[in-house]
Design an enzyme around this catalytic site. Structure first.
Site, short mmCIF file in Angstrom:
data_model
loop_
_atom_site.label_atom_id
_atom_site.label_comp_id
_atom_site.label_asym_id
_atom_site.label_seq_id
_atom_site.Cartn_x
_atom_site.Cartn_y
_atom_site.Cartn_z
N HIS A 174 0.85 -1.19 0.00
CA HIS A 174 0.00 0.00 0.00
C HIS A 174 0.88 1.24 0.00
CE1 HIS A 174 -4.02 -1.82 1.60
NE2 HIS A 174 -3.54 -2.45 0.55
N TYR A 192 -9.67 4.89 7.49
CA TYR A 192 -9.89 5.17 8.91
C TYR A 192 -10.96 6.24 8.99
CZ TYR A 192 -5.49 2.76 9.97
OH TYR A 192 -4.48 1.82 10.11
N PRO A 210 -4.65 -0.61 18.52
CA PRO A 210 -4.30 -1.05 17.16
C PRO A 210 -4.45 0.01 16.07
CG PRO A 210 -6.39 -2.01 17.87
CD PRO A 210 -5.83 -1.29 19.05
N LYS A 224 0.76 -0.73 15.01
CA LYS A 224 2.15 -0.71 15.47
C LYS A 224 2.58 -1.94 16.30
CE LYS A 224 3.63 3.02 13.70
NZ LYS A 224 3.40 2.46 12.38
N TYR A 251 3.37 6.24 10.19
CA TYR A 251 2.60 5.07 9.76
C TYR A 251 3.49 4.03 9.07
CZ TYR A 251 -1.56 2.50 8.37
OH TYR A 251 -2.51 1.52 8.23
C1 LIG Z 1 -7.09 -8.92 19.07
C2 LIG Z 1 -5.79 -8.27 18.68
C3 LIG Z 1 -5.70 -7.53 17.50
C4 LIG Z 1 -4.50 -6.93 17.14
N1 LIG Z 1 -4.44 -6.21 15.98
C5 LIG Z 1 -3.27 -5.64 15.64
C6 LIG Z 1 -3.14 -4.89 14.45
O1 LIG Z 1 -4.09 -4.73 13.70
N2 LIG Z 1 -1.93 -4.35 14.15
C7 LIG Z 1 -0.83 -4.54 14.96
O2 LIG Z 1 0.28 -4.09 14.63
N3 LIG Z 1 -0.92 -5.23 16.10
C8 LIG Z 1 -2.11 -5.78 16.44
N4 LIG Z 1 -2.19 -6.49 17.58
C9 LIG Z 1 -1.00 -6.58 18.38
C10 LIG Z 1 -0.04 -7.64 17.88
O3 LIG Z 1 -0.75 -8.80 17.56
C11 LIG Z 1 0.96 -7.87 18.98
O4 LIG Z 1 1.59 -6.64 19.27
C12 LIG Z 1 2.01 -8.91 18.62
O5 LIG Z 1 1.45 -10.19 18.56
C13 LIG Z 1 3.12 -8.88 19.67
O6 LIG Z 1 3.96 -9.97 19.50
P1 LIG Z 1 4.71 -10.62 20.76
O7 LIG Z 1 5.52 -11.71 20.19
O8 LIG Z 1 5.37 -9.55 21.53
O9 LIG Z 1 3.56 -11.17 21.70
P2 LIG Z 1 2.49 -12.32 21.44
O10 LIG Z 1 2.04 -12.32 20.02
O11 LIG Z 1 1.47 -12.17 22.50
O12 LIG Z 1 3.30 -13.66 21.66
C14 LIG Z 1 3.68 -14.09 22.94
C15 LIG Z 1 3.87 -15.58 22.93
O13 LIG Z 1 4.30 -16.01 24.22
C16 LIG Z 1 3.57 -17.14 24.61
N5 LIG Z 1 3.51 -17.19 26.07
C17 LIG Z 1 2.73 -16.48 26.90
N6 LIG Z 1 2.97 -16.79 28.18
C18 LIG Z 1 3.94 -17.73 28.15
C19 LIG Z 1 4.62 -18.45 29.16
N7 LIG Z 1 4.32 -18.27 30.45
N8 LIG Z 1 5.56 -19.33 28.81
C20 LIG Z 1 5.86 -19.54 27.49
N9 LIG Z 1 5.24 -18.88 26.48
C21 LIG Z 1 4.30 -17.99 26.83
C22 LIG Z 1 2.21 -16.96 23.97
O14 LIG Z 1 1.51 -18.19 23.81
C23 LIG Z 1 2.59 -16.33 22.64
O15 LIG Z 1 2.80 -17.30 21.64
C24 LIG Z 1 -3.37 -7.08 17.97
C25 LIG Z 1 -3.46 -7.81 19.15
C26 LIG Z 1 -4.66 -8.40 19.52
C27 LIG Z 1 -4.74 -9.17 20.81
#
Ligand SMILES: Cc1cc2nc3c(=O)[nH]c(=O)nc-3n(C[C@H](O)[C@H](O)[C@H](O)COP(=O)(O)OP(=O)(O)OC[C@H]3O[C@@H](n4cnc5c(N)ncnc54)[C@H](O)[C@@H]3O)c2cc1C
Length: 391
Positions: free
Chosen positions: A72, A201, A293, A297, A385
């Site tokens: 995009h 948006y 969201p 980011k 963005y």
């Molecule tokens: C509903 C929703 C919609 C979203 N939409 C957007 C969006 O449109 N755009 C955007 O940029 N971001 C969005 N986000 C945010 C984005 O998905 C997250 O910022 C991203 O997944 C962060 O990655 P992470 O690896 O830090 O955490 P996570 O994706 O949460 O991964 C953490 C991992 O650790 C594991 N874990 C947890 N506890 C333990 C433990 N005790 N021991 C071992 N493993 C564990 C979990 O199972 C998971 O696999 C959204 C989030 C949600 C919840």
């Protein structure tokens, strides 16, 4: 077992870090509490910043993304149905974003991890971190009933907002900054072509709406809703009527309706914990910070954190210099706060707040009209963005 880096969590932060370390020849083990299907099934982020795309390309994990993702060059804002476009590519000197779902990113990261021999332990129960502020940290968990222990040099806490890593930083040291928004996003996924080829948006008197997509045939729509809203009160037709109203008649004419195969409500929150390092524990991604969201980011910030962390660890193992790891928290937080600001600001100008009076709404409309008429304001929006540089 022994490794250099124990990575807790196989989400975007944990798996990306595992790939970065593997590229630099640094031994790591990922310990994850869920299984691969669960992680790949989570419908979450959908917009990748230029910096995230570049990193996936450098790691050689971009083949399918380049074939199936949608580039995009711009995005759109709407005020009570009237649309204007932000030409991100022109305003930033060539940067764009890639629409490619988090589920697809995870699938690619897992596929390549298997090929590259990256070690991931799934379904680890009762994961615990030990002696993070000593010189010999280790991680324990249960695997099919057996107790396991992983000794390591450092632990990367990439286990998301509800993980076990963040609480390992003592409360006397840990500072948290939080804003919980008084609304959520009701989102649907439907196997229908998107209303527009780029995101819209929309700020509407009735509340925010977002027209987004995952592919040319799969649409993602959101509407702002009260936090106590119930999914069963939103049959598909009611959702389509409401989102069409908020997007305005010009866009509504192109909304293709179809059955929603995913429907959920997500609360919105801004959250930062400081510092992002304690002893031999580093936090990265949602374990350290959450953004609403609106600015797309969350996933991108997780990727930026682990890019900084991998650089710091590579320097440590290459030259023995601890400068990078000592500076990691400050460096990551400097960028995190800028993304927090952008996500908060973008949310505050596009959503309807319960306490909003006529004046507050006029201020929102004036701000959006200012952006519409000002190249400087559009540049500010565009460069945030597409993603700020990794400095
Ligand atoms: C509903 C929703 C919609 C979203 N939409 C957007 C969006 O449109 N755009 C955007 O940029 N971001 C969005 N986000 C945010 C984005 O998905 C997250 O910022 C991203 O997944 C962060 O990655 P992470 O690896 O830090 O955490 P996570 O994706 O949460 O991964 C953490 C991992 O650790 C594991 N874990 C947890 N506890 C333990 C433990 N005790 N021991 C071992 N493993 C564990 C979990 O199972 C998971 O696999 C959204 C989030 C949600 C919840």
């Amino acid at each position: 077992m022994r490794t250099k880096i124990a990575i807790i969590g196989a989400g975007p932060a944990g798996l990306m870090l595992a790939h970065l370390l593997q590229r630099d020849g640094i031994d790591a083990v990922v310990v994850e509490s869920r299984n691969r299907d669960y992680i790949e099934g989570r419908v979450r982020a959908g917009v990748l910043e230029q910096t995230t795309v570049n990193l996936l390309e450098r790691l050689g994990i971009s083949g399918r993304m380049c074939r199936e993702g949608l580039i995009h060059t711009g995005t759109n804002l709407a005020i009570d149905g009237e649309l204007f476009r932000i030409d991100m590519e022109a305003l930033t000197g060539g940067s764009t974003v890639m629409v490619y779902g988090q589920q697809e990113v995870m699938r690619d990261l897992f596929d390549d991890a298997a090929e590259r021999g990256i070690k991931i332990i799934f379904e680890a129960e009762g994961v615990q971190l030990h002696e993070v502020d000593g010189s010999h940290p280790f991680v324990t968990w249960r695997e099919h009933g057996a107790e396991r222990r992983l000794d390591c040099d450092f632990i990367a806490g990439c286990d998301g907002f509800h993980g076990v890593s963040r609480p390992c930083i003592p409360e006397t040291i840990r500072k948290t900054f939080e804003r919980v928004y008084p609304f959520g996003w009701l989102g649907i996924l439907a196997e229908v072509p998107p209303a527009n080829h780029e995101l819209i948006y929309a700020n509407h008197e009735r509340g925010f709406a977002l027209a987004s997509m995952r592919s040319a045939t799969r649409s993602r729509y959101y509407i702002q809703c009260p936090l106590d809203e119930k999914l069963e009160d939103w049959p598909d037709e009611r959702f389509w009527d409401e989102v069409s109203l908020r997007l305005g008649p010009a866009t509504a004419a192109h909304v293709v309706r179809g059955p929603a195969f995913e429907k959920s409500i997500a609360p919105l929150r801004s959250f930062v914990t400081e510092p992002m390092r304690h002893g031999r524990l580093f936090l990265a991604g949602d374990a350290a910070h959450i953004v609403p969201p609106t600015g797309a980011k969350g996933l991108n910030l997780a990727v930026a954190d682990v890019t900084f962390l991998a650089e710091a660890l590579a320097a440590y193992y290459r030259s023995g210099s601890a400068l990078g790891i000592d500076h990691y928290s400050d460096r990551a937080l400097a960028r995190v706060w800028k993304a927090e600001r952008f996500s908060w600001w973008f949310t505050s100008i596009t959503h309807r707040f319960p306490e909003m009076d006529g004046f507050a709404r006029k201020m929102q409309v004036a701000e959006l009209n200012y952006i519409r008429g000002s190249r400087a304001a559009q540049t500010m929006l565009a460069e945030n963005y597409v993603g700020l540089p990794l400095q």
